[in-house]
Write an enzyme that holds these catalytic residues in place. Structure first.
Site, PDB file in Angstrom:
ATOM      1  N   CYS A 369       0.838  -1.209   0.000  1.00 13.88           N
ATOM      2  CA  CYS A 369       0.000   0.000   0.000  1.00 13.88           C
ATOM      3  C   CYS A 369       0.870   1.255   0.000  1.00 13.88           C
ATOM      4  O   CYS A 369       1.484   1.567  -1.006  1.00 13.88           O
ATOM      5  CB  CYS A 369      -0.984  -0.041   1.156  1.00 13.88           C
ATOM      6  SG  CYS A 369      -2.440   0.956   0.852  1.00 13.88           S
ATOM      7  N   HIS A 499      -3.558  -5.247   0.316  1.00  9.85           N
ATOM      8  CA  HIS A 499      -2.993  -5.786   1.560  1.00  9.85           C
ATOM      9  C   HIS A 499      -3.042  -7.314   1.576  1.00  9.85           C
ATOM     10  O   HIS A 499      -4.020  -7.891   2.058  1.00  9.85           O
ATOM     11  CB  HIS A 499      -3.770  -5.241   2.760  1.00  9.85           C
ATOM     12  CG  HIS A 499      -3.565  -3.783   2.975  1.00  9.85           C
ATOM     13  ND1 HIS A 499      -2.578  -3.286   3.794  1.00  9.85           N
ATOM     14  CD2 HIS A 499      -4.197  -2.701   2.457  1.00  9.85           C
ATOM     15  CE1 HIS A 499      -2.616  -1.968   3.773  1.00  9.85           C
ATOM     16  NE2 HIS A 499      -3.595  -1.583   2.970  1.00  9.85           N
ATOM     17  N   GLU A 501      -1.578  -9.270   3.459  1.00  9.13           N
ATOM     18  CA  GLU A 501      -1.504  -9.802   4.834  1.00  9.13           C
ATOM     19  C   GLU A 501      -2.864 -10.143   5.420  1.00  9.13           C
ATOM     20  O   GLU A 501      -2.962 -10.976   6.313  1.00  9.13           O
ATOM     21  CB  GLU A 501      -0.745  -8.824   5.745  1.00  9.13           C
ATOM     22  CG  GLU A 501      -1.463  -7.523   6.098  1.00  9.13           C
ATOM     23  CD  GLU A 501      -1.268  -6.394   5.090  1.00  9.13           C
ATOM     24  OE1 GLU A 501      -0.922  -6.686   3.917  1.00  9.13           O
ATOM     25  OE2 GLU A 501      -1.471  -5.221   5.464  1.00  9.13           O
TER      26      GLU A 501
HETATM   27  N1  GLN Z   1      -1.962   6.718   2.897  1.00 11.46           N
HETATM   28  C1  GLN Z   1      -2.025   5.980   1.688  1.00 11.46           C
HETATM   29  C2  GLN Z   1      -3.367   6.140   0.986  1.00 11.46           C
HETATM   30  O1  GLN Z   1      -4.319   6.567   1.579  1.00 11.46           O
HETATM   31  C3  GLN Z   1      -1.722   4.532   1.911  1.00 11.46           C
HETATM   32  C4  GLN Z   1      -2.752   3.832   2.711  1.00 11.46           C
HETATM   33  C5  GLN Z   1      -2.280   2.527   3.268  1.00 11.46           C
HETATM   34  O2  GLN Z   1      -1.085   2.272   3.284  1.00 11.46           O
HETATM   35  N2  GLN Z   1      -3.193   1.699   3.773  1.00 11.46           N
HETATM   36  O3  GLN Z   1      -3.498   5.796  -0.154  1.00 11.46           O
END
Ligand code: GLN
Length: 524
Positions: A369, A499, A501
């Protein structure tokens, strides 16, 4: 008739109610019982999405895009079964719903009260979950003001549904005093009293402790709590929480519960497949939440479930202040690096330094992410020479906004539950490592939680298709957005917008983590 196991906690929080509940549910499932689980969180947040991971641990995201307490992650991993928003209830949700109903005039003429209006709402939500056996874990500790209404609701529910269909399991902690060389049961006595005062008589006490407790202390717990000695169960600390279901099975807890609740167990073989031996690879998890490992729970467990020692959290803010040599010295100690998701600019430059180090030194690195977004920023700055390239999350005036707010996010003012959340499909491109990781499957669904996206439209020169010439980021998966990138001339430089995970299960960690292990093993 549905049966219930209600799990409460005493003495202090963080003693493993979630692991106990998840392990118990898994054990009962193994013996043919149709189980479901519900986590009750007495806080007033509507969901965990707006909570700081340093205080409350990670936000776990379900397929249906719910931002949940991390205990739902335990449930998914242990049960091997996906959770949804129905599996979590917070005080915030219940109050919000009751107050909405009041505004709609649904209680016309009545004074709206905690009892019966909130308790009715709570009971109906508990009852709505389908199961043969529902395990309800009440978060926090008995005696907490905000938890009282939930205890009252389950007390009423057992009267309405029949006491014989309920088993109350109270998880407590018995501390050991080194100076006098003895276990102290007094806090447990007091927490049982608090439970009684709420009208709940426990049927089973799970006594957590640092190491095994002497039988006489357990008899004492039995005596003062009025719980038969064989329903007072000691669970000492274990290094590997995945042993707990087996420990519970050896104690025969499933039989005790089945007898008490009149459930039919089918004799099955307990195919509980968790790693018992661990490769000593050192993985640096470069993050900013240093208060608790819980902040990165699902990543840490995803690595552990592949049979690698748990990753070590390395402070990204510390890296931020270091020069290249310093970064090399710190990260040189590790075999691989993971850059987790995150929000806000603190520590971001440290993560970018870690990415530069891994890219240049061909050290395996997984960016998740925010981690992937920063891989793009790093590449733009250090390979294309785009000075001050950034995500507009951290620098709204950057000359090179290589990561930018998604169009649909621009009009959103509320911060709770408004990100791109939950399961989304993407296409994985043949010829990439990611394609190999997914075993040649082209359409894959993964879970998301973000507001920003990689700005491919404005910066196409950063990217290429697999196999095309030049040193560029290969786009390995796409939906409407770039979902994954990698670098060809590198053993493992993979960034994912989603994600992975959240999808690891016991016996089936996410393939990305399995592949990372294979890379570290040199494809033995
Ligand atoms: N802050 C980033 C976004 O909003 C990444 C979010 C995250 O890592 N879950 O896209």
């Amino acid at each position: 008739m549905k049966k219930y196991v209600i799990v409460t906690g005493g003495v202090l929080s963080g003693i493993g109610k979630g692991i106990f509940s998840a392990s118990l549910a898994r054990l009962m499932k193994e013996f043919g019982v149709k189980v479901n689980v519900l986590k009750i969180d007495p806080y007033l947040n509507v969901d965990a999405g707006t909570m700081n991971p340093n205080q409350h641990g990670e936000v776990f995201v379900t397929d249906d895009g719910y931002e949940a307490d991390l205990d739902l992650g335990h449930y998914e991993r242990f049960l091997g079964q996906n959770m949804s928003r129905q599996n979590n209830m917070t005080a915030g949700q219940v109050y919000l719903r009751v107050i909405e109903k009041e505004r709609q005039g649904k209680f016309l003429g009545n004074t709206v009260q905690i009892v019966p209006h909130l308790t009715e709402e709570i009971k109906s939500r508990i009852k709505s979950l389908e199961a043969e056996l529902l395990v309800v874990e009440i978060g926090g500790t008995v005696g907490d003001i905000e938890g009282e209404v939930f205890l009252e609701a389950v007390r009423e529910l057992q009267m309405e549904e029949g006491r014989e269909n309920f088993l109350f399991a109270h998880v407590t902690y018995v501390p050991y005093l080194r100076t006098t060389n003895e276990f102290k049961t007094k806090p447990t006595q007091q927490s049982v009293q608090l439970l009684r005062r709420a009208g709940i008589v426990p049927d089973m006490i799970i006594v957590r402790s640092e190491f095994p407790i002497d039988p006489s202390s357990l008899s004492k717990v039995s005596l003062f709590s009025g719980v038969p000695r064989d329903f007072v169960i000691n669970l000492p600390d274990t290094k590997n929480v995945y042993e707990v279901p087996e420990i519970l099975k050896d104690i025969g807890i499933h039989k005790k519960i089945a007898e008490k609740l009149k459930l039919n167990l089918k004799e099955g073989n307990f195919g509980w497949n968790y790693p018992k031996a661990f490769k000593p690879y050192r993985i640096a998890l470069v993050g900013k939440y240093l208060g608790t490992d819980d902040a990165y729970k699902s990543i840490i467990e995803s690595v552990f479930l592949t049979g690698i020692e748990k990753p070590v959290v390395v402070d990204s803010q510390m890296l931020e202040e270091m020069d290249d040599d310093g970064v090399t010295k710190v990260l040189g100690e590790y075999d691989a690096i993971i850059i987790p998701g995150g929000f806000g600019r603190r520590g971001v430059e440290g993560k970018i330094k870690a990415i530069k180090y891994a890219r240049e030194n061909k050290k395996p690195i997984l960016g998740i992410c925010l981690g992937m977004q920063l891989m793009v920023v790093e590449f733009a700055r250090n390979v294309l020479g785009y000075k001050n390239a950034n995500s507009t999350e951290f620098d709204p005036n950057t000359p090179y906004p290589v990561v930018d707010l998604m169009e649909e996010q621009k009009k959103i003012m509320n911060l709770g539950g408004t990100m791109r959340l939950g399961a989304q499909e993407m296409k994985v491109f043949p010829g990439t490592k990611l394609y190999e990781i997914y075993g040649g499957v082209e359409t894959v669904s993964e879970r998301h939680r973000h507001r920003y996206e990689v700005n491919e439209d404005s910066f196409p020169e950063l990217f290429k298709k697999p196999g095309e010439p030049g040193y560029k980021l290969v786009i390995s998966a796409k939906s409407r957005f770039i979902e994954a990138i990698e670098i060809e001339d590198h053993p493992f430089f993979i960034g994912v917008q989603y994600h992975p995970e959240y999808k690891s299960k016991v016996g089936a960690p996410h393939p990305i983590f399995l592949y990372l292990k294979k890379v570290l093993e040199g494809f033995e």
